[in-house]
Motif scaffolding. Structure first.
Motif, PDB file in Angstrom:
ATOM      1  N   ASP A   1       0.828   4.315  -2.594  1.00  0.00           N
ATOM      2  CA  ASP A   1       0.661   5.719  -2.163  1.00  0.00           C
ATOM      3  C   ASP A   1       1.782   6.595  -2.715  1.00  0.00           C
TER       4      ASP A   1
ATOM      5  N   LYS B   1       0.831  -1.211   0.000  1.00  0.00           N
ATOM      6  CA  LYS B   1       0.000   0.000   0.000  1.00  0.00           C
ATOM      7  C   LYS B   1       0.860   1.253   0.000  1.00  0.00           C
TER       8      LYS B   1
ATOM      9  N   GLN C   1      -8.512   2.670  -1.551  1.00  0.00           N
ATOM     10  CA  GLN C   1      -7.990   1.987  -0.371  1.00  0.00           C
ATOM     11  C   GLN C   1      -8.151   0.478  -0.479  1.00  0.00           C
TER      12      GLN C   1
END
Length: 472
Positions: free
Chosen positions: A107, A103, A129
């Motif tokens: 990002d 993740k 998400q």
């Protein structure tokens, strides 16, 4: 004991690991293979060996078990390379290690390719998400994305990649294209169309041209999820081309001459079948294959004693022990085992046993009121003053196995080991017959798990076919 059975046939080319990692033109080594064959350990061992031979190395692992951190003495690994202490840096090398944070890598892509407001809108979007945390192929894509970042940084002269523990060893090759195609595909483009047209015209287009499709999607996905997806797509609009571009660039990087693939496999049929499939796939994709690492190969210091001869010796020892036991039984009774036909009982002349209890003593220490303890009976017994039978039994030492029994047990163990060796050789030879051009190195099995730098060095020695490597 020295491993005499980790030597390949003369016809099979040998993978020279030290030559590979010492070559300054080798910038990326990708360790791949099916799950549970030792990719993480192999990648870490290569990193330690290359660093101690003068390379500045970073090992990127995607293994969630965190075995790499434990073996390198690091409390935790994250998305930032951390230097490994305890590595011999006298040759000028260094070792860093990191674990992919899927993740966080996603990002970083968003933050690096969008302005602050748009990046915040994307990062806070529920669909993003979910996508960044668990979409199929995201982990493999981000592994390749992080590889591209490390290579572009040019801080390390050797990057070693431990590929994801996927259900299929080929997933990480397909993931960049698969995720890039999803983010740049027709479905996403259709969802982007209303946002691109804008305002009333966009709503009119959506209502006229897509009412049936969005109605179906709303039922399948839920109205809120569909709106989240459309909001995500609108915010990501300027980035979709970047995903495809970077996926293509990473794919070309994997095909470049400075990259070397090592297929890791155990000497087992299923693992080598997948390794063979991987070798064929790499060839079809024109990716540079350095060779096969055959991991956890068993050996024996007594290879000249075959399983058949060992089992024959066990049978001979067993027969001899049976004969000796039979002879000892007759010796104890004073009979000749060759002529003894057993005793002939003569009950006619045998005097009857006197079962009348002595005067003053109840039969078997029993009276009408129950059991009594008679001093006379105890004093007259043969066990007077001695431990009880139960206590005496606790002090009886079991008969130790004889030398012949121990020898038979060891021979059985050796026969089992030689059968394992034979099966591993047949499996290996089947692979080398199908792919005679693939260099192979065999790594002798260690007696225990690898949990520190010393264990990784031992694996590195075996990878490089160090003559001091042993197999216990």
């Amino acid at each position: 004991m020295t491993s005499d059975n980790t030597t390949l046939d003369a016809s099979a080319p040998r993978l020279e690991v030290d030559t590979l990692i010492d070559d300054p033109h080798t910038r990326i080594v990708v360790c791949c293979g099916s799950g549970g064959v030792g990719k993480t350990t192999t990648a870490a061992a290569l990193g330690v060996r290359a660093a101690e031979r003068g390379r500045k190395v970073v090992v990127l692992t995607i293994d969630p078990a965190r075995r790499l951190a434990q073996s390198m003495g690091i409390s935790e690994l994250d998305n930032v390379p951390r230097q490994v202490k305890g590595v011999d840096e006298s040759a000028g090398g260094e070792l860093h290690a990191m674990m992919l944070d899927m993740k966080r890598t996603f990002d970083e892509i968003v933050e690096g390719h969008a302005d602050a407001d748009r990046a915040r809108a994307i990062l806070e979007n529920p669909f993003y998400q979910s996508l960044s945390a668990g979409f199929a192929g995201t982990q493999e894509y981000m592994a390749m994305e992080k590889l591209g970042q490390l290579r572009a940084n040019d801080e390390w002269d050797l990057i070693i990649v431990d590929t994801p523990p996927s259900r299929s060893a080929l997933d990480f090759l397909d993931a960049p294209k698969r995720l890039g195609s999803f983010l740049d595909g027709k479905f996403i483009r259709v969802l982007m169309a209303p946002a691109k047209v804008g305002g009333r015209a966009g709503m009119k287009f959506l209502n006229v041209g897509m009412s049936m499709m969005t109605g179906t999607l709303s039922k399948l996905m839920g109205g809120q999820l569909l709106r989240d997806v459309q909001t995500f797509v609108a915010a990501m609009d300027t980035m979709f081309g970047g995903f495809r571009t970077r996926a293509d660039a990473t794919y070309r990087l994997l095909q470049a001459p400075g990259t070397a693939f090592l297929v890791v496999a155990a000497p087992e049929r299923d693992a080598l079948r997948e390794a063979a499939y991987f070798v064929e796939r790499l060839a079809a994709e024109q990716m540079p294959l350095a060779g096969l690492v055959l991991n956890r190969v068993h050996g024996s210091g007594a290879a000249q004693l075959s399983a058949e001869r060992a089992l024959a010796a066990v049978e001979a020892l067993t027969d001899r022990m049976a004969e000796d036991s039979h002879a000892d039984t007759h010796a104890d009774t004073g009979t000749d085992p060759a002529t003894d036909t057993g005793p002939a009982p003569d009950t006619a002349t045998a005097p009857a046993a006197d079962t009348t209890p002595p005067p003053g003593r109840a039969e078997n220490n029993l009276e009408a009121t129950g059991i009594v303890d008679l001093d006379g009976g105890k004093a007259g017994s043969r066990t007077a003053g001695s431990p009880s039978p139960a206590a005496a039994a606790e002090h009886v030492t079991p008969t130790s196995p004889s030398a012949a029994q121990l020898a038979a047990g060891l021979l059985r163990l050796h026969a089992e080991r030689m059968q394992v060796l034979a099966r591993e050789r047949r499996t290996r030879d089947r692979f080398t017959a199908l792919h005679p051009e693939v260099p192979v190195t065999e790594v002798a099995a260690l007696p225990g798990d690898v949990h520190d730098l010393a264990g990784l060095r031992a694996i590195g020695d075996r990878l490089a076919l160090n003559p001091t490597a042993t197999d216990d």
